[in-house]
Design a protein around this motif. Structure first.
Motif, PDB file in Angstrom:
ATOM      1  N   TYR A 141       0.839  -1.199   0.000  1.00  0.00           N
ATOM      2  CA  TYR A 141       0.000   0.000   0.000  1.00  0.00           C
ATOM      3  C   TYR A 141       0.879   1.256   0.000  1.00  0.00           C
ATOM      4  CZ  TYR A 141      -3.149   3.690   1.448  1.00  0.00           C
ATOM      5  OH  TYR A 141      -3.843   4.875   1.507  1.00  0.00           O
ATOM      6  N   GLN A 142       1.878   1.298   0.867  1.00  0.00           N
ATOM      7  CA  GLN A 142       2.734   2.480   0.980  1.00  0.00           C
ATOM      8  C   GLN A 142       3.537   2.707  -0.293  1.00  0.00           C
ATOM      9  OE1 GLN A 142       4.705   1.287   4.615  1.00  0.00           O
ATOM     10  NE2 GLN A 142       3.452   2.675   5.865  1.00  0.00           N
ATOM     11  N   LEU A 143       4.043   1.639  -0.887  1.00  0.00           N
ATOM     12  CA  LEU A 143       4.785   1.788  -2.140  1.00  0.00           C
ATOM     13  C   LEU A 143       3.890   2.309  -3.257  1.00  0.00           C
ATOM     14  CD1 LEU A 143       6.969  -1.466  -2.077  1.00  0.00           C
ATOM     15  CD2 LEU A 143       7.765   0.903  -1.787  1.00  0.00           C
ATOM     16  N   SER A 144       2.630   1.861  -3.261  1.00  0.00           N
ATOM     17  CA  SER A 144       1.695   2.267  -4.303  1.00  0.00           C
ATOM     18  C   SER A 144       1.142   3.672  -4.069  1.00  0.00           C
ATOM     19  CB  SER A 144       0.537   1.268  -4.371  1.00  0.00           C
ATOM     20  OG  SER A 144      -0.463   1.713  -5.265  1.00  0.00           O
ATOM     21  N   LYS A 145       0.579   3.888  -2.886  1.00  0.00           N
ATOM     22  CA  LYS A 145      -0.149   5.131  -2.633  1.00  0.00           C
ATOM     23  C   LYS A 145       0.736   6.274  -2.138  1.00  0.00           C
ATOM     24  CE  LYS A 145      -4.000   3.218  -3.792  1.00  0.00           C
ATOM     25  NZ  LYS A 145      -4.634   3.573  -5.081  1.00  0.00           N
ATOM     26  N   LYS A 150       4.195   1.917  -9.637  1.00  0.00           N
ATOM     27  CA  LYS A 150       3.225   1.105 -10.357  1.00  0.00           C
ATOM     28  C   LYS A 150       3.335  -0.341  -9.878  1.00  0.00           C
ATOM     29  CE  LYS A 150       3.362   4.052 -14.435  1.00  0.00           C
ATOM     30  NZ  LYS A 150       3.710   4.142 -15.882  1.00  0.00           N
ATOM     31  N   GLN A 151       2.293  -1.116 -10.188  1.00  0.00           N
ATOM     32  CA  GLN A 151       2.255  -2.490  -9.691  1.00  0.00           C
ATOM     33  C   GLN A 151       3.433  -3.322 -10.178  1.00  0.00           C
ATOM     34  OE1 GLN A 151      -1.578  -4.315 -10.292  1.00  0.00           O
ATOM     35  NE2 GLN A 151      -2.665  -2.729  -9.147  1.00  0.00           N
ATOM     36  N   ASP A 152       3.838  -3.142 -11.446  1.00  0.00           N
ATOM     37  CA  ASP A 152       4.972  -3.927 -11.939  1.00  0.00           C
ATOM     38  C   ASP A 152       6.276  -3.498 -11.271  1.00  0.00           C
ATOM     39  OD1 ASP A 152       4.908  -1.481 -13.208  1.00  0.00           O
ATOM     40  OD2 ASP A 152       5.343  -2.259 -15.208  1.00  0.00           O
ATOM     41  N   GLU A 153       6.375  -2.209 -10.917  1.00  0.00           N
ATOM     42  CA  GLU A 153       7.567  -1.733 -10.223  1.00  0.00           C
ATOM     43  C   GLU A 153       7.635  -2.316  -8.806  1.00  0.00           C
ATOM     44  OE1 GLU A 153       8.214   2.680 -12.231  1.00  0.00           O
ATOM     45  OE2 GLU A 153       6.711   2.456 -10.643  1.00  0.00           O
ATOM     46  N   HIS A 163       0.479 -10.150  -9.986  1.00  0.00           N
ATOM     47  CA  HIS A 163      -0.803 -10.667  -9.501  1.00  0.00           C
ATOM     48  C   HIS A 163      -0.864 -10.593  -7.970  1.00  0.00           C
ATOM     49  CE1 HIS A 163      -4.410 -13.180  -9.358  1.00  0.00           C
ATOM     50  NE2 HIS A 163      -3.810 -13.926  -8.449  1.00  0.00           N
ATOM     51  N   THR A 164       0.227 -10.950  -7.307  1.00  0.00           N
ATOM     52  CA  THR A 164       0.286 -10.882  -5.844  1.00  0.00           C
ATOM     53  C   THR A 164       0.183  -9.435  -5.367  1.00  0.00           C
ATOM     54  OG1 THR A 164       1.631 -12.885  -5.737  1.00  0.00           O
ATOM     55  CG2 THR A 164       1.675 -11.432  -3.812  1.00  0.00           C
ATOM     56  N   VAL A 165       0.854  -8.545  -6.090  1.00  0.00           N
ATOM     57  CA  VAL A 165       0.786  -7.120  -5.745  1.00  0.00           C
ATOM     58  C   VAL A 165      -0.649  -6.626  -5.858  1.00  0.00           C
ATOM     59  CG1 VAL A 165       1.465  -4.785  -6.443  1.00  0.00           C
ATOM     60  CG2 VAL A 165       3.161  -6.617  -6.405  1.00  0.00           C
ATOM     61  N   ARG A 166      -1.315  -6.955  -6.977  1.00  0.00           N
ATOM     62  CA  ARG A 166      -2.681  -6.510  -7.203  1.00  0.00           C
ATOM     63  C   ARG A 166      -3.627  -7.034  -6.127  1.00  0.00           C
ATOM     64  NH1 ARG A 166      -2.942  -7.914 -12.070  1.00  0.00           N
ATOM     65  NH2 ARG A 166      -3.933  -9.947 -11.800  1.00  0.00           N
ATOM     66  N   ASN A 167      -3.505  -8.313  -5.803  1.00  0.00           N
ATOM     67  CA  ASN A 167      -4.373  -8.909  -4.780  1.00  0.00           C
ATOM     68  C   ASN A 167      -4.112  -8.310  -3.395  1.00  0.00           C
ATOM     69  OD1 ASN A 167      -5.596 -10.514  -6.668  1.00  0.00           O
ATOM     70  ND2 ASN A 167      -4.454 -12.364  -6.152  1.00  0.00           N
ATOM     71  N   SER A 168      -2.844  -8.132  -3.074  1.00  0.00           N
ATOM     72  CA  SER A 168      -2.493  -7.572  -1.764  1.00  0.00           C
ATOM     73  C   SER A 168      -2.979  -6.136  -1.635  1.00  0.00           C
ATOM     74  CB  SER A 168      -0.975  -7.630  -1.545  1.00  0.00           C
ATOM     75  OG  SER A 168      -0.534  -8.959  -1.489  1.00  0.00           O
ATOM     76  N   LEU A 169      -2.855  -5.368  -2.718  1.00  0.00           N
ATOM     77  CA  LEU A 169      -3.316  -3.981  -2.691  1.00  0.00           C
ATOM     78  C   LEU A 169      -4.832  -3.917  -2.550  1.00  0.00           C
ATOM     79  CD1 LEU A 169      -2.575  -1.011  -2.867  1.00  0.00           C
ATOM     80  CD2 LEU A 169      -2.695  -1.184  -5.363  1.00  0.00           C
ATOM     81  N   ALA A 170      -5.541  -4.794  -3.270  1.00  0.00           N
ATOM     82  CA  ALA A 170      -7.006  -4.836  -3.162  1.00  0.00           C
ATOM     83  C   ALA A 170      -7.433  -5.194  -1.743  1.00  0.00           C
ATOM     84  CB  ALA A 170      -7.578  -5.837  -4.165  1.00  0.00           C
ATOM     85  N   GLN A 171      -6.739  -6.171  -1.137  1.00  0.00           N
ATOM     86  CA  GLN A 171      -7.063  -6.571   0.224  1.00  0.00           C
ATOM     87  C   GLN A 171      -6.739  -5.459   1.208  1.00  0.00           C
ATOM     88  OE1 GLN A 171      -8.626  -9.564   1.078  1.00  0.00           O
ATOM     89  NE2 GLN A 171      -8.918  -8.409   2.964  1.00  0.00           N
TER      90      GLN A 171
END
Length: 198
Positions: A141-145, A150-153, A163-171
């Motif tokens: 979350y902190q790296l993204s927001k 970006k998710q690939d970064e 995929h793990t990044v996307r799922n973890s961020l959604a959760q």
């Protein structure tokens, strides 16, 4: 001997309870801005707030027969607005766009001292929500927001799949939403709704 009927009822409410549409228009004109202000504070969206005002007053119209028994009109409006708005917020909590707008609100500059105070308290609650996240969710979350990656970064930096990044961020967002929902009554309704109905 006390009369428990409609002795103290506002004449406008009596007319409204009898289905007088002109009374409803007057009632709406008098009180809709209070409800709109509350809805706007809670949703951070003028469009959502306007929709909620229409829905809240429609419910009041459909239940108008109960109005003669209302002793505290502002309290009655508050309860109706609070219940409807919180229900809609819970539904909206499943909408990623809604959540993003809510989180962005906490980062925007304040327009006045009251908003500055609200935002300060809101950011404090948001920080608490983030602190309660599991370690990996919090980091992603902190790296993204906060860092804007970006998710690939993030995936490359943490050596995990996108995929793990996307799922973890959604959760993480879902957990933050739930935390904010639990805090919403005390934070926003407690601080701002009272002001809106004064």
């Amino acid at each position: 001997m006390k009369n428990n009927s409609t002795h103290h009822t506002d004449p406008l409410l009596l007319r409204l309870s009898e289905g007088d549409e002109s009374a409803f228009r007057e009632f709406f004109h008098t009180y809709s801005h209070h409800v709109y202000h509350v809805a706007l504070l809670m949703t951070k969206s003028a469009e959502l707030a306007e929709d909620m005002v229409q829905e809240i007053f429609l419910k009041i119209w459909l239940n108008r027969a109960a109005l003669p028994g209302v002793e505290n009109l502002k309290g009655y409006l508050f309860i109706n607005a609070r219940n409807h708005i919180l229900n809609e917020l819970r539904k909206g909590s499943h909408n990623l766009q809604f959540t993003t707008a809510l989180l962005n609100y906490f980062s925007e500059p304040a327009d006045n001292p009251e908003q500055a105070l609200l935002r300060k308290e809101s950011r404090s609650v948001l920080r608490q929500a983030i602190a309660h996240l599991p370690t990996r969710q919090r980091l992603i979350y902190q790296l993204s927001k906060e860092k804007g990656l970006k998710q690939d970064e993030i995936a490359a930096q943490l050596n995990i799949s996108k995929h793990t990044v996307r799922n973890s961020l959604a959760q993480a967002l879902q957990n933050i939403r739930h935390f904010l929902e639990r805090a919403a009554t005390g934070l926003v309704l407690g601080v701002c709704v009272i002001e809106a109905f004064l």
